[in-house]
Design a protein around this motif. Structure first.
Motif, PDB file in Angstrom:
ATOM      1  N   UNK A 285       0.832  -1.209   0.000  1.00 47.45           N
ATOM      2  CA  UNK A 285       0.000   0.000   0.000  1.00 47.45           C
ATOM      3  C   UNK A 285       0.865   1.257   0.000  1.00 47.45           C
ATOM      4  N   UNK A 286       1.988   1.206   0.705  1.00 47.28           N
ATOM      5  CA  UNK A 286       2.924   2.331   0.681  1.00 47.28           C
ATOM      6  C   UNK A 286       3.414   2.591  -0.745  1.00 47.28           C
ATOM      7  N   UNK A 287       3.826   1.533  -1.439  1.00 49.70           N
ATOM      8  CA  UNK A 287       4.326   1.688  -2.808  1.00 49.70           C
ATOM      9  C   UNK A 287       3.213   2.134  -3.752  1.00 49.70           C
ATOM     10  N   UNK A 288       2.019   1.563  -3.583  1.00 45.89           N
ATOM     11  CA  UNK A 288       0.903   1.888  -4.474  1.00 45.89           C
ATOM     12  C   UNK A 288       0.551   3.372  -4.401  1.00 45.89           C
ATOM     13  N   UNK A 289       0.389   3.885  -3.197  1.00 47.59           N
ATOM     14  CA  UNK A 289      -0.026   5.286  -3.050  1.00 47.59           C
ATOM     15  C   UNK A 289       1.119   6.258  -3.273  1.00 47.59           C
ATOM     16  N   UNK A 290       2.344   5.844  -2.976  1.00 50.03           N
ATOM     17  CA  UNK A 290       3.481   6.710  -3.261  1.00 50.03           C
ATOM     18  C   UNK A 290       3.618   6.933  -4.758  1.00 50.03           C
ATOM     19  N   UNK A 291       3.436   5.862  -5.538  1.00 48.94           N
ATOM     20  CA  UNK A 291       3.513   5.991  -6.993  1.00 48.94           C
ATOM     21  C   UNK A 291       2.339   6.787  -7.542  1.00 48.94           C
ATOM     22  N   UNK A 292       1.181   6.658  -6.914  1.00 49.53           N
ATOM     23  CA  UNK A 292       0.012   7.421  -7.379  1.00 49.53           C
ATOM     24  C   UNK A 292       0.096   8.898  -7.002  1.00 49.53           C
ATOM     25  N   UNK A 293       0.512   9.164  -5.768  1.00 50.42           N
ATOM     26  CA  UNK A 293       0.637  10.554  -5.332  1.00 50.42           C
ATOM     27  C   UNK A 293       1.796  11.257  -6.035  1.00 50.42           C
ATOM     28  N   UNK A 294       2.852  10.517  -6.301  1.00 48.87           N
ATOM     29  CA  UNK A 294       4.028  11.117  -6.921  1.00 48.87           C
ATOM     30  C   UNK A 294       4.040  10.936  -8.420  1.00 48.87           C
ATOM     31  N   UNK A 295       2.918  11.209  -9.068  1.00 45.44           N
ATOM     32  CA  UNK A 295       2.846  11.012 -10.512  1.00 45.44           C
ATOM     33  C   UNK A 295       3.780  11.941 -11.277  1.00 45.44           C
ATOM     34  N   UNK A 296       4.243  12.995 -10.632  1.00 47.56           N
ATOM     35  CA  UNK A 296       5.155  13.897 -11.335  1.00 47.56           C
ATOM     36  C   UNK A 296       6.504  13.231 -11.593  1.00 47.56           C
ATOM     37  N   UNK A 297       6.757  12.080 -10.902  1.00 49.29           N
ATOM     38  CA  UNK A 297       7.999  11.361 -11.164  1.00 49.29           C
ATOM     39  C   UNK A 297       7.954  10.654 -12.511  1.00 49.29           C
ATOM     40  N   UNK A 298       6.775  10.477 -13.081  1.00 41.80           N
ATOM     41  CA  UNK A 298       6.656   9.815 -14.383  1.00 41.80           C
ATOM     42  C   UNK A 298       6.962  10.801 -15.491  1.00 41.80           C
ATOM     43  N   UNK A 299       6.235  11.900 -15.481  1.00 38.70           N
ATOM     44  CA  UNK A 299       6.360  12.879 -16.557  1.00 38.70           C
ATOM     45  C   UNK A 299       5.887  14.228 -16.044  1.00 38.70           C
ATOM     46  N   UNK A 300       6.279  15.276 -16.750  1.00 36.58           N
ATOM     47  CA  UNK A 300       5.813  16.617 -16.400  1.00 36.58           C
ATOM     48  C   UNK A 300       4.412  16.879 -16.945  1.00 36.58           C
ATOM     49  N   UNK A 301       3.932  15.982 -17.788  1.00 40.36           N
ATOM     50  CA  UNK A 301       2.609  16.120 -18.390  1.00 40.36           C
ATOM     51  C   UNK A 301       1.572  15.416 -17.520  1.00 40.36           C
ATOM     52  N   UNK A 302       0.605  16.166 -16.987  1.00 43.95           N
ATOM     53  CA  UNK A 302      -0.410  15.597 -16.098  1.00 43.95           C
ATOM     54  C   UNK A 302      -1.246  14.539 -16.810  1.00 43.95           C
ATOM     55  N   UNK A 303      -1.587  14.779 -18.082  1.00 42.90           N
ATOM     56  CA  UNK A 303      -2.402  13.825 -18.826  1.00 42.90           C
ATOM     57  C   UNK A 303      -1.669  12.499 -19.040  1.00 42.90           C
ATOM     58  N   UNK A 304      -0.376  12.582 -19.317  1.00 39.93           N
ATOM     59  CA  UNK A 304       0.421  11.364 -19.481  1.00 39.93           C
ATOM     60  C   UNK A 304       0.480  10.584 -18.178  1.00 39.93           C
ATOM     61  N   UNK A 305       0.677  11.293 -17.082  1.00 42.55           N
ATOM     62  CA  UNK A 305       0.730  10.632 -15.776  1.00 42.55           C
ATOM     63  C   UNK A 305      -0.572   9.903 -15.472  1.00 42.55           C
ATOM     64  N   UNK A 306      -1.692  10.583 -15.686  1.00 44.85           N
ATOM     65  CA  UNK A 306      -2.998   9.988 -15.405  1.00 44.85           C
ATOM     66  C   UNK A 306      -3.267   8.800 -16.314  1.00 44.85           C
ATOM     67  N   UNK A 307      -2.877   8.899 -17.569  1.00 46.80           N
ATOM     68  CA  UNK A 307      -3.107   7.815 -18.520  1.00 46.80           C
ATOM     69  C   UNK A 307      -2.327   6.567 -18.133  1.00 46.80           C
ATOM     70  N   UNK A 308      -1.064   6.733 -17.761  1.00 49.61           N
ATOM     71  CA  UNK A 308      -0.242   5.585 -17.371  1.00 49.61           C
ATOM     72  C   UNK A 308      -0.759   4.965 -16.084  1.00 49.61           C
ATOM     73  N   UNK A 309      -1.120   5.816 -15.127  1.00 52.92           N
ATOM     74  CA  UNK A 309      -1.621   5.317 -13.843  1.00 52.92           C
ATOM     75  C   UNK A 309      -2.882   4.478 -14.017  1.00 52.92           C
ATOM     76  N   UNK A 310      -3.787   4.939 -14.883  1.00 53.17           N
ATOM     77  CA  UNK A 310      -5.034   4.207 -15.087  1.00 53.17           C
ATOM     78  C   UNK A 310      -4.894   3.024 -16.012  1.00 53.17           C
TER      79      UNK A 310
END
Length: 209
Positions: A17-42
């Motif tokens: 659960x720590x890893x799951x929510x850390x990766x979800x909350x820290x979506x800016x670590x994926x990309x600077x684009x919010x849409x890209x982050x949301x797309x990958x997460x989902x």
């Protein structure tokens, strides 16, 4: 034996659960684009369900440990290849997929590790302990303001403890659900009855509805 399994599961639930929510909350670590982050997460949630559904038939412990090992390796790889945007997307997406798959499996696995008279209580305790990881995850994801790869490294290192804990747990695949403590100490194989339409050759039960 209850205490030993609870402690190991507390660690696994906390780590996942720590890893799951850390990766979800820290979506800016994926990309600077919010849409890209949301797309990958989902996008990784559906294949995680698909893979966990099929892999769990070959063993709960092995499937969960395999997902966690792959997620740990992906987190380390994403940290090392952080400057390469495409590799970063691939590895973080794979880590999210594997963490989601492990969470899908651990829900069933936890229920099968305890007898009927304490199953709900034990499951609730594991979920409650795992929520501690949820409380901590926003603070870990905030470390990305200091160093972008720090949350990834923290999750990867903590994941190692979860992997060890899962490996120490017993396998429950093709084992009848325990009703009392004696069933845990002396596990019974799942009965296979060829004339029963709800039983198949693999030893797993197909329940109606």
């Amino acid at each position: 034996i209850y205490i030993q399994r609870l402690i190991l599961l507390f660690i696994v639930w906390f780590v996942l659960i720590l890893a799951f929510y850390t990766l979800n909350f820290g979506t800016e670590t994926i990309s600077d684009d919010v849409l890209t982050n949301t797309a990958i997460t989902g996008a990784v949630q559906l294949p995680a369900l698909f893979f966990s559904y099929f892999l769990i038939r070959y063993g709960r412990r092995g499937a969960c440990a395999g997902f966690m090992i792959l997620s740990c390796a992906s987190l380390f790889a994403s940290s090392m290849s952080y400057k390469n945007e495409y590799l970063r997307h691939i590895f973080i997406g794979l880590a999210k997929l594997c963490v989601s798959g492990s969470l899908n499996i651990i829900h069933l696995y936890t229920s099968e590790l305890f007898p009927t008279n304490v199953r709900n209580t034990a499951f609730g305790m594991c979920v409650a302990f795992g929520r501690i990881g949820c409380f901590i995850s926003p603070f870990i994801s905030d470390f990305s303001t200091t160093e972008k790869t720090l949350p990834l490294n923290i999750c990867a290192q903590i994941m190692l403890f979860g992997i060890i804990s899962v490996v120490l747990l017993p396998e429950t695949s093709n084992i009848s659900l325990p009703d009392v403590l004696e069933d845990i100490q002396n596990p019974k194989p799942l009965p296979i009855n060829p004339s029963d339409p709800h039983s198949n050759k693999s030893g797993e039960m197909d329940y109606p509805g």
